[in-house]
Design a protein around this motif. Structure first.
Motif, PDB file in Angstrom:
ATOM      1  N   ALA A 184       0.929  23.905  79.958  1.00  0.00           N
ATOM      2  CA  ALA A 184       1.980  24.293  80.906  1.00  0.00           C
ATOM      3  C   ALA A 184       1.403  24.952  82.140  1.00  0.00           C
ATOM      4  O   ALA A 184       1.840  24.687  83.268  1.00  0.00           O
ATOM      5  CB  ALA A 184       2.981  25.223  80.220  1.00  0.00           C
ATOM      6  N   ASN A 185       0.404  25.809  81.954  1.00  0.00           N
ATOM      7  CA  ASN A 185      -0.201  26.500  83.094  1.00  0.00           C
ATOM      8  C   ASN A 185      -0.944  25.532  84.011  1.00  0.00           C
ATOM      9  O   ASN A 185      -0.903  25.665  85.238  1.00  0.00           O
ATOM     10  CB  ASN A 185      -1.155  27.594  82.601  1.00  0.00           C
ATOM     11  N   GLU A 186      -1.624  24.564  83.420  1.00  0.00           N
ATOM     12  CA  GLU A 186      -2.329  23.565  84.240  1.00  0.00           C
ATOM     13  C   GLU A 186      -1.336  22.735  85.046  1.00  0.00           C
ATOM     14  O   GLU A 186      -1.547  22.470  86.228  1.00  0.00           O
ATOM     15  CB  GLU A 186      -3.172  22.651  83.351  1.00  0.00           C
ATOM     16  N   ASP A 210       0.465  26.580  75.991  1.00  0.00           N
ATOM     17  CA  ASP A 210       0.415  27.475  77.151  1.00  0.00           C
ATOM     18  C   ASP A 210      -0.576  26.953  78.184  1.00  0.00           C
ATOM     19  O   ASP A 210      -0.308  26.965  79.391  1.00  0.00           O
ATOM     20  CB  ASP A 210       0.022  28.890  76.716  1.00  0.00           C
ATOM     21  N   ALA A 211      -1.738  26.508  77.725  1.00  0.00           N
ATOM     22  CA  ALA A 211      -2.752  25.990  78.652  1.00  0.00           C
ATOM     23  C   ALA A 211      -2.247  24.734  79.362  1.00  0.00           C
ATOM     24  O   ALA A 211      -2.465  24.563  80.565  1.00  0.00           O
ATOM     25  CB  ALA A 211      -4.047  25.699  77.898  1.00  0.00           C
ATOM     26  N   ALA A 263       1.688  23.644  85.950  1.00  0.00           N
ATOM     27  CA  ALA A 263       2.313  24.507  86.955  1.00  0.00           C
ATOM     28  C   ALA A 263       1.402  24.701  88.154  1.00  0.00           C
ATOM     29  O   ALA A 263       1.868  24.828  89.295  1.00  0.00           O
ATOM     30  CB  ALA A 263       2.664  25.855  86.335  1.00  0.00           C
ATOM     31  N   GLY A 264       0.093  24.716  87.921  1.00  0.00           N
ATOM     32  CA  GLY A 264      -0.848  24.891  89.016  1.00  0.00           C
ATOM     33  C   GLY A 264      -0.832  23.749  90.009  1.00  0.00           C
ATOM     34  O   GLY A 264      -1.156  23.929  91.181  1.00  0.00           O
ATOM     35  N   ASP A 319      -2.838  23.785  72.457  1.00  0.00           N
ATOM     36  CA  ASP A 319      -2.545  24.980  73.247  1.00  0.00           C
ATOM     37  C   ASP A 319      -1.506  24.613  74.314  1.00  0.00           C
ATOM     38  O   ASP A 319      -1.850  24.199  75.420  1.00  0.00           O
ATOM     39  CB  ASP A 319      -3.829  25.508  73.900  1.00  0.00           C
TER      40      ASP A 319
END
Length: 254
Positions: free
Chosen positions: A198-200, A195-196, A202-203, A193
């Motif tokens: 990248a989002n982690e 997206d998961a 970015a956080g 995943d």
């Protein structure tokens, strides 16, 4: 009496001024806690070059990676219903068996103590995998392992770039190849995943991204190829990537 008081005030003012000018110079020369101070204080001399705290942390992390990723790979070989996951597990077992041997050899030469158990978080990941089954197991396997490898990738690059110890530098080179091999195999399962991930990432980011503006729908001008222009074109080396599509990685290795 007034003259004495006036003289005393002038002398006091001069002393304060000299002190104010001297204090920053003294405090800068004597200060501790800078990056260079920390590097020197945490490094020890060895016959292979200085061994820093980051070097030692890297050795421990290579060992810890093998302590949980090797049994995770073994479990995938035995439990996964698809060949892609089994193949990824095979690479984990072979790669971390090899890296663990190299890490233990380097640690013995440098006198660094290594752990014998995975961390609490790594043990929790193994329990999470053991509790799953079927496609849920495969998704957890692919994403837990891919995320862990991606995070250690940056540490490997930092150590390879900054270490002054030849044994650590060689181990970082070997680790870099193995980690990239494992990342490639895990991504080849088609279950990662992104997206998961990248989002982690970015956080936890603090700096604003930089780079070209986003595409506006028009094709940009074709860039000029980067190619040799000298008279001597007798090159003997070959690209490190396999012939074929971009980013092809040779996974036919331990």
């Amino acid at each position: 009496m007034r003259r004495i008081n006036g003289t005393a005030l002038i002398i006091a003012a001069l002393v304060a001024t000299v002190g104010a000018l001297a204090f920053p110079m003294w405090s800068y020369a004597d200060r501790s806690g800078t990056g260079q101070d920390n590097l020197n204080a945490a490094s020890v001399a060895t016959q292979w070059g200085p061994l820093s705290a980051t070097d030692r942390d890297f050795l421990v992390k290579v060992r810890l990676a093998g302590l949980w990723e090797l049994p995770a790979g073994q479990q995938a070989i035995e439990r996964a219903p698809t060949k892609a996951i089994k193949d990824a597990g095979d690479h984990l077992v072979v790669g971390h068996s090899d890296l663990d041997k190299r890490a233990r050899d380097v640690a013995a030469k440098l006198g660094v103590e290594l752990p014998n158990q995975p961390s609490e978080q790594q043990q929790a990941w193994l329990r999470e995998l053991s509790a799953a089954s079927g496609q849920e197991y495969e998704r957890k396997f692919a994403n837990l392992l891919r995320n862990a490898h991606g995070k250690v990738f940056s540490l490997v690059a930092q150590v390879r770039h900054t270490t002054r110890n030849t044994l650590i530098r060689q181990l970082a080179t070997d680790t870099n190849q193995t980690v990239l091999d494992h990342i490639t195999m895990l991504e080849g399962t088609g279950m990662v995943d992104f997206d998961a991930i990248a989002n982690e990432a970015a956080g936890g980011a603090t700096a604003s991204p930089t780079g070209p503006p986003p595409p506006n729908g028009n094709l940009p001008p074709q860039p000029v190829p980067a190619s040799p222009t000298g008279q001597d074109q007798s090159f003997t080396s070959r690209p490190s990537t396999q012939p074929g599509p971009p980013t092809a990685i040779n996974t036919n290795r331990p």
